[in-house]
Design a protein around this motif. Structure first.
Motif, PDB file in Angstrom:
ATOM      1  N   SER A  31      18.885  15.633  55.110  1.00 34.22           N
ATOM      2  CA  SER A  31      19.966  15.021  55.935  1.00 34.22           C
ATOM      3  C   SER A  31      21.140  15.584  55.539  1.00 34.22           C
ATOM      4  CB  SER A  31      19.898  13.532  55.779  1.00 34.22           C
ATOM      5  OG  SER A  31      18.755  12.936  56.375  1.00 34.22           O
ATOM      6  N   HIS A  32      22.108  15.602  56.288  1.00 34.94           N
ATOM      7  CA  HIS A  32      23.565  15.824  56.098  1.00 34.94           C
ATOM      8  C   HIS A  32      24.172  14.544  55.542  1.00 34.94           C
ATOM      9  CE1 HIS A  32      27.583  17.656  56.343  1.00 34.94           C
ATOM     10  NE2 HIS A  32      27.840  16.562  57.060  1.00 34.94           N
ATOM     11  N   ILE A  33      24.619  14.500  54.400  1.00 39.76           N
ATOM     12  CA  ILE A  33      25.000  13.187  53.875  1.00 39.76           C
ATOM     13  C   ILE A  33      26.453  13.356  53.409  1.00 39.76           C
ATOM     14  CG2 ILE A  33      24.814  11.480  51.970  1.00 39.76           C
ATOM     15  CD1 ILE A  33      22.099  12.880  51.508  1.00 39.76           C
ATOM     16  N   THR A  34      27.405  12.380  53.839  1.00 41.46           N
ATOM     17  CA  THR A  34      28.761  12.411  53.355  1.00 41.46           C
ATOM     18  C   THR A  34      29.108  11.160  52.584  1.00 41.46           C
ATOM     19  OG1 THR A  34      29.629  11.391  55.529  1.00 41.46           O
ATOM     20  CG2 THR A  34      29.547  13.823  55.242  1.00 41.46           C
ATOM     21  N   ILE A  35      30.096  11.379  51.951  1.00 46.43           N
ATOM     22  CA  ILE A  35      30.792  10.141  50.978  1.00 46.43           C
ATOM     23  C   ILE A  35      32.074  10.189  51.225  1.00 46.43           C
ATOM     24  CG2 ILE A  35      30.725  11.729  49.088  1.00 46.43           C
ATOM     25  CD1 ILE A  35      30.480   8.825  47.412  1.00 46.43           C
TER      26      ILE A  35
END
Lengths: 88, 318
Positions: A31-35
């Motif tokens: 998955s594309h994960i952002t923080i």
């Protein structure tokens, strides 16, 4: 897309080694994960991006994931942060 | 990808910060110190002009207001009572601040109103034209909206190329190839992009400036390894290149006659999608993409010219 807010609770905050753990964990998922903090949104798979957040202790960050394994990836990352990256 | 996540910050500054950040305008405070915390969030200035002659309809309270020769000369012809009547509505609006240009002496009534309403009254020794220019330029700089993007920004032949694409597609490695070929890195991994007018300017966040991450090597320092010429502080973004695994491409652009664009903070930037596969030297391709953009700017569209030529050939075959 799934998302969750989580507080950084370990003493040193999101320091280099903690960030490396987070980035490596995120890298295991498709998955594309952002923080993100209030100002900056970084790719959770990018070490320089995560370090740029400079998220100290008691900073609230938002984790967002989108993709085939979004739920698992979100859970895994929240776990890591809530478990203080295995520190103190 | 993930345009919905664009997080734009619109900065604002206090009048106190304004005094120091626009140093070229040589501003000093005359009165109204208690209002120094007031906020400025637009880069435009307004000359009071007709407003002081009793025509306040078009006053924009959030702008920086200027008083020049004309206004002071007009005010000086009024009686003290008339001066108050003319100026009070302006001060009552809680405008951010008022700047008197050319070092002109402020009328007593103006100083009094500034103190009463806690409106910062500033003075500049410079002429109005320059004050307007310096304040506008300075404010455009500090008030420019900004966002952060994941990607790598490189100056290739003077063309600002923003590489995007999923992690581990090879953006940093491509940037390294480009640095070896004497192109210049602006930022790796995360780019701070601010919008100034209709252009986008990218730079590295202070903390990562000059640093790059390479899988297996970790974080490296580009200026120490390659010298200062390998880096560039900031660069206008001219072209977006999306790197994607070749197998994810359903239909690759084989002609290059359709111009594609991508928007960042509402600014349209030409973009191309580049399939990444073994045997494709991405640094080479980026040099060509940058050169091609330079050609297009000179009015030379190679793909279109070829298509026209081929069409002519078809006509003559008949």
């Amino acid at each position: 897309m799934v998302e969750k807010d989580v507080m950084i609770t370990n003493k040193l905050g999101l320091h280099a080694r903690a960030a490396a753990k987070l980035v490596n964990l995120a890298g295991k998922f498709h998955s594309h994960i952002t923080i993100s903090t209030e100002q900056i949104c970084a790719d959770a798979k990018s070490i320089l991006g995560v370090l740029t957040l400079a998220a100290g202790k008691d900073t609230m960050v938002k984790i967002e994931a989108e993709g085939p394994d979004e739920k698992e990836s979100l859970e895994a990352i929240i776990d890591l942060i809530e478990n203080k990256f295995g520190e103190d | 990808m993930n345009n919905s996540q664009e997080k734009v910050t619109y900065p604002s500054i206090t009048v106190e910060q304004f005094l120091t950040s626009v140093s070229k305008a040589e501003l000093t405070l005359l009165a109204g110190e208690k209002g120094l915390h007031r906020k400025i969030d637009r880069p435009r200035v307004q000359k009071l002009g007709l407003i002081i002659a009793g025509f306040p309809e078009f006053i924009h309270k959030e702008r920086v207001h200027l008083v020049g020769n004309t206004e002071i000369a007009y005010l000086n012809r009024l009686t003290p009572k008339e001066k108050i009547k003319s100026l009070k509505p302006i001060f009552d609006l809680e405008i951010s601040c008022l700047v008197i240009t050319k070092g002109l002496p402020a009328p007593q009534e103006m100083i009094k109103l500034a103190k009463e309403t806690d409106t910062p009254l500033l003075s500049s020794p410079l002429r109005t034209t320059f004050v307007i220019q310096y304040i506008t330029e300075g404010l455009q700089d500090v008030l420019a909206p900004f966002t952060h993007k994941h990607g790598v920004l490189v100056d290739v032949f003077g063309v600002g190329v923003l590489m995007k694409g999923g992690s581990s597609i090879g953006k940093s490695e491509t940037a390294l190839d480009l640095i070896v070929r004497k192109h210049r890195l602006v930022s790796d991994d995360i780019i701070e992009i601010r919008k100034k007018g209709e252009i986008l300017i990218g730079k590295a966040p202070d903390i990562t400036m000059g640093r790059m991450e390479l899988r297996g090597l970790g974080i490296i320092n580009i200026s120490e390894l390659f010298g200062i010429v390998a880096l560039r502080d900031e660069k206008i973004i001219d072209l977006i290149v999306n790197l994607q695994p070749a197998e994810q491409f359903s239909e690759v652009d084989r002609l290059g006659i359709d111009e594609k664009y991508e928007e960042i903070m509402g600014v349209k930037i030409p973009s191309i999608n580049l399939p990444v596969a073994s045997g494709r030297n991405i640094a080479n391709l980026l040099e060509i993409a940058a050169s091609n953009l330079l050609l297009k700017r000179k009015g030379k569209y190679s793909a279109q010219e070829f298509v026209i030529k081929q069409r002519d050939r078809l006509k003559h075959r008949k």
